[in-house]
Scaffold this motif. Structure first.
Motif, PDB file in Angstrom:
ATOM      1  N   TRP A   1      44.749  66.250  29.158  1.00 32.93           N
ATOM      2  CA  TRP A   1      45.147  65.697  30.444  1.00 32.93           C
ATOM      3  C   TRP A   1      43.957  65.200  31.265  1.00 32.93           C
ATOM      4  O   TRP A   1      44.109  64.310  32.116  1.00 32.93           O
ATOM      5  N   LEU A   2      42.783  65.743  31.015  1.00 30.95           N
ATOM      6  CA  LEU A   2      41.580  65.236  31.683  1.00 30.95           C
ATOM      7  C   LEU A   2      41.420  63.743  31.414  1.00 30.95           C
ATOM      8  O   LEU A   2      41.166  62.947  32.329  1.00 30.95           O
ATOM      9  N   PHE A   3      41.598  63.351  30.169  1.00 29.49           N
ATOM     10  CA  PHE A   3      41.381  61.953  29.795  1.00 29.49           C
ATOM     11  C   PHE A   3      42.599  61.074  30.054  1.00 29.49           C
ATOM     12  O   PHE A   3      42.453  59.886  30.359  1.00 29.49           O
ATOM     13  N   ILE A   4      43.790  61.634  29.969  1.00 26.47           N
ATOM     14  CA  ILE A   4      44.985  60.861  30.321  1.00 26.47           C
ATOM     15  C   ILE A   4      44.963  60.505  31.813  1.00 26.47           C
ATOM     16  O   ILE A   4      45.289  59.376  32.211  1.00 26.47           O
ATOM     17  N   ILE A   5      44.565  61.469  32.640  1.00 28.92           N
ATOM     18  CA  ILE A   5      44.422  61.191  34.074  1.00 28.92           C
ATOM     19  C   ILE A   5      43.360  60.120  34.296  1.00 28.92           C
ATOM     20  O   ILE A   5      43.506  59.243  35.161  1.00 28.92           O
ATOM     21  N   GLY A   6      42.277  60.167  33.506  1.00 30.00           N
ATOM     22  CA  GLY A   6      41.247  59.137  33.584  1.00 30.00           C
ATOM     23  C   GLY A   6      41.806  57.752  33.281  1.00 30.00           C
ATOM     24  O   GLY A   6      41.462  56.767  33.948  1.00 30.00           O
ATOM     25  N   ALA A   7      42.690  57.655  32.277  1.00 28.08           N
ATOM     26  CA  ALA A   7      43.315  56.370  31.933  1.00 28.08           C
ATOM     27  C   ALA A   7      44.202  55.871  33.070  1.00 28.08           C
ATOM     28  O   ALA A   7      44.194  54.673  33.410  1.00 28.08           O
ATOM     29  N   ILE A   8      44.961  56.779  33.686  1.00 27.81           N
ATOM     30  CA  ILE A   8      45.834  56.399  34.798  1.00 27.81           C
ATOM     31  C   ILE A   8      45.018  55.899  35.987  1.00 27.81           C
ATOM     32  O   ILE A   8      45.342  54.879  36.624  1.00 27.81           O
ATOM     33  N   LEU A   9      43.923  56.606  36.300  1.00 28.63           N
ATOM     34  CA  LEU A   9      43.059  56.186  37.411  1.00 28.63           C
ATOM     35  C   LEU A   9      42.426  54.827  37.142  1.00 28.63           C
ATOM     36  O   LEU A   9      42.215  54.030  38.066  1.00 28.63           O
ATOM     37  N   SER A  10      42.132  54.535  35.877  1.00 32.65           N
ATOM     38  CA  SER A  10      41.576  53.225  35.525  1.00 32.65           C
ATOM     39  C   SER A  10      42.558  52.110  35.869  1.00 32.65           C
ATOM     40  O   SER A  10      42.165  51.035  36.338  1.00 32.65           O
ATOM     41  N   LEU A  11      43.845  52.368  35.645  1.00 33.53           N
ATOM     42  CA  LEU A  11      44.871  51.383  35.997  1.00 33.53           C
ATOM     43  C   LEU A  11      44.950  51.188  37.511  1.00 33.53           C
ATOM     44  O   LEU A  11      45.159  50.067  37.992  1.00 33.53           O
ATOM     45  N   VAL A  12      44.767  52.277  38.261  1.00 33.02           N
ATOM     46  CA  VAL A  12      44.753  52.176  39.723  1.00 33.02           C
ATOM     47  C   VAL A  12      43.586  51.303  40.188  1.00 33.02           C
ATOM     48  O   VAL A  12      43.732  50.454  41.080  1.00 33.02           O
ATOM     49  N   VAL A  13      42.421  51.488  39.565  1.00 26.57           N
ATOM     50  CA  VAL A  13      41.242  50.682  39.915  1.00 26.57           C
ATOM     51  C   VAL A  13      41.504  49.204  39.623  1.00 26.57           C
ATOM     52  O   VAL A  13      41.125  48.323  40.409  1.00 26.57           O
ATOM     53  N   MET A  14      42.159  48.912  38.499  1.00 28.31           N
ATOM     54  CA  MET A  14      42.499  47.526  38.169  1.00 28.31           C
ATOM     55  C   MET A  14      43.358  46.900  39.261  1.00 28.31           C
ATOM     56  O   MET A  14      43.147  45.741  39.651  1.00 28.31           O
ATOM     57  N   TYR A  15      44.311  47.662  39.784  1.00 29.81           N
ATOM     58  CA  TYR A  15      45.162  47.151  40.869  1.00 29.81           C
ATOM     59  C   TYR A  15      44.337  46.870  42.128  1.00 29.81           C
ATOM     60  O   TYR A  15      44.496  45.816  42.770  1.00 29.81           O
ATOM     61  N   LEU A  16      43.458  47.785  42.494  1.00 34.16           N
ATOM     62  CA  LEU A  16      42.650  47.608  43.707  1.00 34.16           C
ATOM     63  C   LEU A  16      41.770  46.366  43.604  1.00 34.16           C
ATOM     64  O   LEU A  16      41.610  45.627  44.586  1.00 34.16           O
ATOM     65  N   TYR A  17      41.204  46.118  42.438  1.00 37.58           N
ATOM     66  CA  TYR A  17      40.389  44.913  42.265  1.00 37.58           C
ATOM     67  C   TYR A  17      41.240  43.648  42.348  1.00 37.58           C
ATOM     68  O   TYR A  17      40.746  42.586  42.757  1.00 37.58           O
ATOM     69  N   SER A  18      42.511  43.745  41.962  1.00 41.19           N
ATOM     70  CA  SER A  18      43.376  42.562  41.980  1.00 41.19           C
ATOM     71  C   SER A  18      43.722  42.114  43.399  1.00 41.19           C
ATOM     72  O   SER A  18      44.125  40.956  43.600  1.00 41.19           O
ATOM     73  N   ILE A  19      43.562  42.994  44.398  1.00 40.71           N
ATOM     74  CA  ILE A  19      43.915  42.638  45.775  1.00 40.71           C
ATOM     75  C   ILE A  19      42.695  42.384  46.657  1.00 40.71           C
ATOM     76  O   ILE A  19      42.842  42.105  47.852  1.00 40.71           O
ATOM     77  N   LEU A  20      41.491  42.437  46.101  1.00 36.35           N
ATOM     78  CA  LEU A  20      40.280  42.289  46.916  1.00 36.35           C
ATOM     79  C   LEU A  20      40.254  40.985  47.706  1.00 36.35           C
ATOM     80  O   LEU A  20      39.917  40.964  48.891  1.00 36.35           O
ATOM     81  N   ASP A  21      40.584  39.875  47.040  1.00 39.95           N
ATOM     82  CA  ASP A  21      40.482  38.565  47.690  1.00 39.95           C
ATOM     83  C   ASP A  21      41.439  38.396  48.857  1.00 39.95           C
ATOM     84  O   ASP A  21      41.291  37.470  49.661  1.00 39.95           O
ATOM     85  N   LYS A  22      42.415  39.273  48.979  1.00 40.12           N
ATOM     86  CA  LYS A  22      43.404  39.170  50.060  1.00 40.12           C
ATOM     87  C   LYS A  22      42.985  39.947  51.297  1.00 40.12           C
ATOM     88  O   LYS A  22      43.671  39.894  52.320  1.00 40.12           O
ATOM     89  N   LEU A  23      41.874  40.670  51.214  1.00 35.39           N
ATOM     90  CA  LEU A  23      41.478  41.554  52.312  1.00 35.39           C
ATOM     91  C   LEU A  23      40.503  40.866  53.262  1.00 35.39           C
ATOM     92  O   LEU A  23      39.650  40.079  52.842  1.00 35.39           O
ATOM     93  N   PRO A  24      40.580  41.180  54.571  1.00 36.50           N
ATOM     94  CA  PRO A  24      39.726  40.509  55.572  1.00 36.50           C
ATOM     95  C   PRO A  24      38.297  41.040  55.568  1.00 36.50           C
ATOM     96  O   PRO A  24      38.041  42.180  55.209  1.00 36.50           O
ATOM     97  N   ARG A  25      37.392  40.158  56.012  1.00 34.89           N
ATOM     98  CA  ARG A  25      35.982  40.510  56.204  1.00 34.89           C
ATOM     99  C   ARG A  25      35.565  40.136  57.620  1.00 34.89           C
ATOM    100  O   ARG A  25      36.239  39.346  58.293  1.00 34.89           O
ATOM    101  N   PRO A  26      34.455  40.675  58.126  1.00 32.67           N
ATOM    102  CA  PRO A  26      33.998  40.319  59.479  1.00 32.67           C
ATOM    103  C   PRO A  26      33.646  38.841  59.571  1.00 32.67           C
ATOM    104  O   PRO A  26      33.254  38.218  58.577  1.00 32.67           O
ATOM    105  N   ASP A  27      33.753  38.297  60.763  1.00 34.58           N
ATOM    106  CA  ASP A  27      33.307  36.925  61.015  1.00 34.58           C
ATOM    107  C   ASP A  27      31.817  37.001  61.358  1.00 34.58           C
ATOM    108  O   ASP A  27      31.428  37.064  62.504  1.00 34.58           O
ATOM    109  N   PHE A  28      30.980  36.984  60.301  1.00 34.17           N
ATOM    110  CA  PHE A  28      29.548  37.172  60.490  1.00 34.17           C
ATOM    111  C   PHE A  28      28.948  36.096  61.392  1.00 34.17           C
ATOM    112  O   PHE A  28      28.068  36.352  62.206  1.00 34.17           O
TER     113      PHE A  28
END
Length: 432
Positions: A399-426
């Motif tokens: 389960w240590l490694f199965i949980i690792g695989a699941i978390l990897s999928l979560v990271v993939m989702y977070l990277y897929s939404i990066l371009d939609k997130l706001p940044r400061p108006d530098f």
């Protein structure tokens, strides 16, 4: 990643860059002679449970995460070189003490000092590279080269330790302390040689108009003397939602990777894997060898893809490696090596790309603060031994490694939404 890895571009490296590369090689090599075996040392000397070993390792790392952020942001104001000297001295003292300590409490205190030094050193080195190399492609190659030589050291260290009979011996930490003493001498010489205008100071000039949201942080702009308060830095980081999501994603990614340095070794130790020390050394060597042999090949093959797409591909490999580890029989030596190869290919893509990503996001005058904020990735490393130890004690290695695989999928989702997130108006921000 730069597509033109050429001798001419390497020749653009200043002398200080070569010192950083050589220093990273000798310090990482000596470091990996013994540090990965701390879990084994703690288990054999004090008969601690997996959770207790994880707590010792995690408590040291957690404190260092916050120290790293404060120190890296401070380096934007007082100068990178001063803080690097102080960090180097802390390295020497802490690793010398680690070679002598003989109690659980002593290990906690000294390992905390070691972790603080390590977490300060990494972002300071990355930020210094940005200070001394202006060309974006050359700077990117420099970061790739730093990652390369670190892994050469990681490959040479454990195998040299086995050959010299030092692997897993506590006294080996004196070698790491000596290596940092040598590096400090080289850095003193290198910083004196480096042109003064490339070293940040309290009077560093800052851009009048900062970079656009996803632009190159090193764009040439009009400059004027200005100061950035701590509150302004915090405000900028709070407004940068893309950076915040990136930090969360990479915390999870680091949590997964850190299991190889802590929980995987604990799992193999408690399961009485055959030829344990040889297996651990072979996995560390394989990890580094794969990175050394494939890094610049992958550099060229993936040059046409965006940073996020490269990272997504690396995460797919990471998922595969976690599933492999979950199902590998405890006595199948080459099975463990095969899983490490896949995991190492993922690491070769992910880790240097993460640094390049931060470098592109960071305004030049806030490079230390952004790399310091990125050091919160280390929370993943910090909690990995404790989290992994709890999982091992209550659920087991599968389960240590199965949980690792699941978390990897979560990271993939977070990277897929990066371009939609706001940044400061530098460009609209006014500095005091």
């Amino acid at each position: 990643m730069p597509s033109d890895v050429s001798l001419a571009r390497f020749k653009q490296f200043p002398r200080l860059m070569w010192i950083l590369l050589f220093g990273s090689f000798i310090t990482r090599g000596s470091y990996y002679m013994v540090w990965p075996f701390l879990a084994v040392i703690l288990y054999e000397k004090f008969a601690l449970t997996a959770t207790e070993v994880g707590l010792v390792l995690s408590s040291a790392a957690i404190i260092s995460v916050f120290t790293s952020f404060m120190g890296s942001a401070l380096s934007d104001r007082i100068g990178r070189h001063k803080l690097m000297y102080l960090t180097g001295v802390l390295y020497i003292i802490s690793f010398s003490l680690l070679a002598q300590v003989d109690s659980v409490k002593g290990y906690v205190v000294v390992m905390t000092l070691c972790s603080i030094a390590t977490s300060l050193w990494r972002p300071l080195t990355s930020a210094t590279i940005g200070d001394i190399i202006d060309d974006p492609k050359t700077r990117e190659l420099a970061m790739q080269s730093l990652y390369f030589v670190v892994n050469v050291g990681c490959a040479v260290g454990p195998m040299l330790g086995v050959w010299l009979g030092l692997t897993g011996k506590q006294s080996s930490f004196y070698i790491t302390a000596a290596a940092f003493a040598a590096l400090l001498g080289l850095l003193f010489w290198g910083f004196r040689h480096q042109a003064c205008q490339t070293i940040p100071s309290t009077t560093e000039q800052v851009p009048d108009e900062l970079i656009p949201a996803m632009g190159d942080a090193t764009s040439a702009v009009k400059r004027k003397p200005a100061f950035i308060s701590r509150q302004q830095i915090i405000t900028i980081l709070q407004q940068d939602k893309l950076l915040q999501c990136l930090i969360v994603a990479n915390i999870l990614c680091m949590f997964i990777y850190a299991q190889m340095d802590s929980s995987l070794i604990q799992y193999l130790t408690r399961a009485n894997a055959p030829n344990l020390l040889t297996l651990i050394s072979a996995m560390i060597f394989t990890n580094a060898l794969v990175i050394i042999s494939t890094q610049f090949v992958l550099l060229r093959l993936m040059a046409g893809y965006s940073l996020v797409h490269r990272i997504q591909f690396g995460l797919i490999l990471l998922v595969c490696s976690q599933v492999w580890l979950a199902y590998n029989p405890i006595d199948l030596f080459w099975g463990w090596i095969g899983a490490v190869i896949v995991m190492s290919l993922a690491e070769t893509i992910l880790f240097p790309t993460m640094n390049v990503h931060i470098d592109r996001l960071a305004p030049k005058h806030l490079r230390g603060a952004y790399f310091g904020a990125a050091s919160f990735y280390e929370i993943g490393f910090a909690f990995a031994p404790l989290g992994g130890g709890i999982i091992l004690d209550h659920l087991g290695g599968y389960w240590l490694f199965i949980i690792g695989a699941i978390l990897s999928l979560v990271v993939m989702y977070l990277y897929s939404i990066l371009d939609k997130l706001p940044r400061p108006d530098f460009a609209a921000m006014k500095l005091s």
